[in-house]
Design a protein around this motif. Sequence first.
Motif, PDB file in Angstrom:
ATOM      1  N   THR A  38      25.066 150.354   9.387  1.00 28.82           N
ATOM      2  CA  THR A  38      25.446 150.197  10.779  1.00 28.82           C
ATOM      3  C   THR A  38      25.775 148.722  10.998  1.00 28.82           C
ATOM      4  O   THR A  38      25.399 147.864  10.193  1.00 28.82           O
ATOM      5  N   VAL A  39      26.463 148.450  12.093  1.00 29.73           N
ATOM      6  CA  VAL A  39      26.798 147.061  12.421  1.00 29.73           C
ATOM      7  C   VAL A  39      25.513 146.233  12.498  1.00 29.73           C
ATOM      8  O   VAL A  39      25.430 145.132  11.950  1.00 29.73           O
ATOM      9  N   SER A  40      24.475 146.774  13.133  1.00 30.53           N
ATOM     10  CA  SER A  40      23.232 146.016  13.285  1.00 30.53           C
ATOM     11  C   SER A  40      22.575 145.723  11.947  1.00 30.53           C
ATOM     12  O   SER A  40      22.085 144.614  11.717  1.00 30.53           O
ATOM     13  N   ALA A  41      22.532 146.710  11.058  1.00 32.68           N
ATOM     14  CA  ALA A  41      21.918 146.497   9.750  1.00 32.68           C
ATOM     15  C   ALA A  41      22.698 145.442   8.975  1.00 32.68           C
ATOM     16  O   ALA A  41      22.111 144.550   8.352  1.00 32.68           O
ATOM     17  N   ASP A  65      35.309 145.060  17.820  1.00 30.30           N
ATOM     18  CA  ASP A  65      36.765 145.218  17.985  1.00 30.30           C
ATOM     19  C   ASP A  65      37.181 145.044  19.445  1.00 30.30           C
ATOM     20  O   ASP A  65      37.934 145.854  19.992  1.00 30.30           O
ATOM     21  N   GLY A  66      36.634 144.013  20.071  1.00 25.86           N
ATOM     22  CA  GLY A  66      37.049 143.664  21.424  1.00 25.86           C
ATOM     23  C   GLY A  66      36.365 144.423  22.539  1.00 25.86           C
ATOM     24  O   GLY A  66      36.619 144.162  23.710  1.00 25.86           O
ATOM     25  N   VAL A  67      35.494 145.361  22.195  1.00 23.66           N
ATOM     26  CA  VAL A  67      34.794 146.135  23.232  1.00 23.66           C
ATOM     27  C   VAL A  67      33.332 145.688  23.292  1.00 23.66           C
ATOM     28  O   VAL A  67      32.609 145.768  22.295  1.00 23.66           O
ATOM     29  N   GLY A  68      32.909 145.209  24.445  1.00 24.62           N
ATOM     30  CA  GLY A  68      31.557 144.684  24.611  1.00 24.62           C
ATOM     31  C   GLY A  68      30.523 145.770  24.822  1.00 24.62           C
ATOM     32  O   GLY A  68      30.850 146.948  24.998  1.00 24.62           O
ATOM     33  N   ASN A  69      29.251 145.356  24.801  1.00 23.66           N
ATOM     34  CA  ASN A  69      28.119 146.262  25.090  1.00 23.66           C
ATOM     35  C   ASN A  69      28.070 147.491  24.191  1.00 23.66           C
ATOM     36  O   ASN A  69      27.617 148.550  24.625  1.00 23.66           O
ATOM     37  N   ARG A  70      28.516 147.369  22.940  1.00 21.84           N
ATOM     38  CA  ARG A  70      28.381 148.510  22.028  1.00 21.84           C
ATOM     39  C   ARG A  70      26.990 148.458  21.397  1.00 21.84           C
ATOM     40  O   ARG A  70      26.475 147.389  21.098  1.00 21.84           O
ATOM     41  N   GLN A  71      26.413 149.625  21.153  1.00 23.43           N
ATOM     42  CA  GLN A  71      25.129 149.681  20.455  1.00 23.43           C
ATOM     43  C   GLN A  71      25.401 149.558  18.953  1.00 23.43           C
ATOM     44  O   GLN A  71      25.776 150.536  18.303  1.00 23.43           O
ATOM     45  N   GLY A  72      25.184 148.369  18.422  1.00 28.25           N
ATOM     46  CA  GLY A  72      25.511 148.108  17.018  1.00 28.25           C
ATOM     47  C   GLY A  72      24.750 148.992  16.045  1.00 28.25           C
ATOM     48  O   GLY A  72      25.212 149.245  14.935  1.00 28.25           O
ATOM     49  N   CYS A  73      23.598 149.505  16.466  1.00 22.81           N
ATOM     50  CA  CYS A  73      22.793 150.329  15.556  1.00 22.81           C
ATOM     51  C   CYS A  73      23.332 151.750  15.429  1.00 22.81           C
ATOM     52  O   CYS A  73      22.861 152.513  14.593  1.00 22.81           O
TER      53      CYS A  73
END
Lengths: 98, 472
Positions: A29-32, A69-77
């Motif tokens: 995931t993005v967070s990991a 990709d330009g979109v804020g407040n995404r849950q990176g996990c």
Amino acid sequence: MFKRSEHDKRPLVQIFVDGVAVAARQGDTVSAALLVSGRDARRATAVSGAPRLPYCMMGVCFDCLVTIDGVGNRQGCLVPVTEGMQIEIQKGKREIGK
Amino acid sequence: MTMAPKREAYDVVVIGAGPAGLAAAATSAEAGLSTLLLDENIGPGGQVYRAIASTPVSERNQLGADYWAGVDLVQAVRASSAEIIQRATVWSLDRNLDIAVSIGGASAFVKARRVILATGALERPFPIPGWTLPGVMTAGAAQTMLKSSALVPDGRTVIAGQGPLLWLLAAQILRLGGRIDRILDTTGRGNYFAALPHAFAFLTSPYFAKGLSMMREVRAKVQVVSGVTELAATGDGQLASVSYVAGGTRETIPADLLLLHQGVVPNVNLAMAAGIEHRWDELQLCWSPTLDASGNSSVAGIAIAGDGAGIGGANAAVVRGRIAARAAVEALAPAAAEKLVPMATLRADLARAERGRVFLDTLFRPAPQFRIPTGDTIVCRCEEVTAKDILDAVAIGATGPNQLKAYRRTGMGPCQGRLCGLTVTELMAQARARSPQEIGYYRLRAPVKPITLAELAAVPQSEADVKAVVRG
């Protein structure tokens, strides 16, 4: 804080964190990917600007919020990395239009 | 990649692809009912079987046999006719069994004749001083990364708290070559005596031998401090040290990572937003839905299975999923139900799977000081509201969690109370000398996960929708 296993044979995926190339693995995931990157991935909260890192990694705490990709407040996990993905560490609240 | 539901209506929609949801969807589809399984994660498995279809940890004994039991569940549902959509976030469910789901940034709507909620559990809030510092995470978070990406702690690592998951995680980290400097066990000394009358059922459950051997495995390699009665994380913008009190002595140790865990509680947000009645569970110290023996809730057509129905663990969750699905089949296609495992057999399976649970709940009941914080300790992580802020609001008239929103915005951030709700209820109950049941919980509403205004605006509108809001 975290390290990868030498037995991890998943294909490499290149992502960009604030413009810098970072090696991740397919299925991260993005967070990991951020936590194992060794980079300072701390976001700043919308309320006080306090630094935070992901807390729950399962989609409930929202401390992994990040711009993807330009979109804020995404849950990176909850978002898997993809080749060429552009990630920005979000400082403060989501900006209008982002 | 993104895939909207193929149909507008299904016999059964199952929400959540953990042990309960996987079992429910497979059972329902095998009986010939049109079945849709919606799940928020990248792959099936929920938390306990996280990344079961993709984990890079291939050496089976590292994650343990209990983990690999998830393979069969996933295979069964994939072999069935059930339609499965991953990365699908259900944000609304109502009494008409209308479901709104966000997939790839667009919302779709489906109608169900029966809904089985299998939204599982989340880790109980652990509001100690400094728990919002970077470097403090839940044990479950570390386990998620371990299962899905084979990541293990390599800095100075402290694990603190109590419960079976804590020991399982510690064993898994060690097996994968990760680092643990110390384990701080917060199990209350009095809990051992309280749990004693329930010990027989536990001793004869499969958990006993497994738990004991795991604790032995961990204790051989890591210093374990038991009887921890106070715990705090400190650091300037980043965790630097963990301090604790055990046996009346305070100690502070440097740390890069602190993993917290004190059990899991039902993830109630979607169920409560659907209007399902919940009660305060005095033993498990959480809200649990009011259900009949088949998992049917107070809202007609909606059943709840798995840990969302009250914490019972993965084995119980699988059986509860089968029971809820069988009940749905009995209602919608009675002839097809005859081919399924008889209800009496399932109920016996459930009794076996739940054996020893009361012992675990009693032994690992978290101590008040780890549930009900004081002073400057943050309660609401999203809105950064402290225990003192909440007590001040009570002093000037806030009566319950919903009034408190107007005073302090607790529970109004993106997590929608998931990380503060139980703390707020117990803190206000204590301050006002009422029971948690009397104090109540946040009034939850759709959307239960944030969606963008653009996504909401793009939803197709019917003439009736427009007439409802446009004058003339």
